[in-house]
Design a protein around this motif. Structure first.
Motif, mmCIF file in Angstrom:
data_model
loop_
_atom_site.group_PDB
_atom_site.id
_atom_site.type_symbol
_atom_site.label_atom_id
_atom_site.label_comp_id
_atom_site.label_asym_id
_atom_site.label_seq_id
_atom_site.Cartn_x
_atom_site.Cartn_y
_atom_site.Cartn_z
ATOM 1 N N PHE A 105 0.411 -1.468 -9.594
ATOM 2 C CA PHE A 105 1.042 -0.107 -8.934
ATOM 3 C C PHE A 105 0.431 0.012 -8.201
ATOM 4 O O PHE A 105 0.173 0.602 -6.798
ATOM 5 N N LEU A 106 -1.260 0.282 -9.167
ATOM 6 C CA LEU A 106 -2.404 0.322 -8.487
ATOM 7 C C LEU A 106 -3.602 -0.377 -7.773
ATOM 8 O O LEU A 106 -3.208 0.314 -6.478
ATOM 9 N N SER A 107 -2.372 -1.192 -7.889
ATOM 10 C CA SER A 107 -3.854 -2.381 -6.750
ATOM 11 C C SER A 107 -2.930 -2.201 -5.281
ATOM 12 O O SER A 107 -3.347 -2.724 -4.236
ATOM 13 N N GLU B 245 0.502 -1.812 -19.041
ATOM 14 C CA GLU B 245 -0.493 -1.913 -18.385
ATOM 15 C C GLU B 245 0.033 -3.093 -17.422
ATOM 16 O O GLU B 245 -0.967 -3.195 -15.810
ATOM 17 N N ALA B 246 0.531 -4.547 -16.932
ATOM 18 C CA ALA B 246 0.327 -5.471 -16.191
ATOM 19 C C ALA B 246 1.220 -4.827 -14.761
ATOM 20 O O ALA B 246 0.710 -4.516 -14.238
ATOM 21 N N LEU B 247 2.661 -3.933 -15.373
ATOM 22 C CA LEU B 247 2.754 -2.965 -14.344
ATOM 23 C C LEU B 247 1.865 -1.753 -13.188
ATOM 24 O O LEU B 247 2.139 -1.582 -12.416
ATOM 25 N N MET C 21 3.605 2.476 6.597
ATOM 26 C CA MET C 21 3.930 3.356 5.625
ATOM 27 C C MET C 21 3.444 2.060 4.406
ATOM 28 O O MET C 21 4.494 0.878 4.979
ATOM 29 N N LYS C 22 3.346 1.831 3.697
ATOM 30 C CA LYS C 22 3.255 1.215 2.228
ATOM 31 C C LYS C 22 4.372 1.621 1.350
ATOM 32 O O LYS C 22 4.521 3.028 0.599
ATOM 33 N N ILE C 23 5.559 0.333 1.355
ATOM 34 C CA ILE C 23 6.598 0.585 0.425
ATOM 35 C C ILE C 23 6.725 0.324 -1.207
ATOM 36 O O ILE C 23 5.968 -1.474 -0.784
ATOM 37 N N LEU C 24 7.109 0.112 -2.291
ATOM 38 C CA LEU C 24 6.701 -0.456 -3.607
ATOM 39 C C LEU C 24 8.252 -0.599 -3.954
ATOM 40 O O LEU C 24 8.955 0.068 -3.406
ATOM 41 N N VAL C 25 8.876 -2.312 -3.970
ATOM 42 C CA VAL C 25 9.905 -2.643 -4.576
ATOM 43 C C VAL C 25 10.016 -3.273 -5.968
ATOM 44 O O VAL C 25 9.076 -3.696 -6.318
ATOM 45 N N VAL C 26 10.595 -2.787 -5.972
ATOM 46 C CA VAL C 26 10.798 -3.028 -7.543
ATOM 47 C C VAL C 26 11.548 -3.780 -8.446
ATOM 48 O O VAL C 26 12.858 -2.604 -8.421
ATOM 49 N N THR C 27 11.997 -4.736 -8.508
ATOM 50 C CA THR C 27 13.694 -5.420 -8.844
ATOM 51 C C THR C 27 13.172 -6.191 -10.209
ATOM 52 O O THR C 27 12.876 -7.027 -10.866
#
Length: 93
Positions: A87-89, A81-83, A1-7
């Protein structure tokens, strides 16, 4: 699974979820972390960015460190746009 973490800050990743991320990577999950603000001043920013990259590498997570000011994430087209690029990459599950 691909998991995104934002801090918000570099230390949040390491102290808040470093152990969990290491465990998830050990279970073959792919982790991508977005850190919004690296530090309060120029010297601290460089040091904390480098520490963040090293800690992410240590647990096996990829990372992107932005340069937004601590306590002041602007809601602008540039910040969106930066975020969005991050996220899209990665395209998390």
């Amino acid at each position: 699974m691909k998991i995104l973490v934002v801090t918000a800050h570099p230390g949040d990743f390491e102290t808040g979820m470093g152990g969990l991320v290491a465990r998830l990577v050990g279970l073959k999950h792919k982790i991508f972390s977005v850190v919004l603000a690296p530090g309060r001043n120029r010297g601290e920013t460089d040091t904390r960015r480098e520490e963040s990259w090293k800690s992410h590498e240590l647990v096996g997570a990829e990372c992107s460190v932005h340069t937004f000011q601590i306590g002041n994430l602007p809601v602008t087209q540039e910040s969106r746009e930066a975020l969005k690029r991050n996220f899209l990459s990665f395209v998390p599950d």
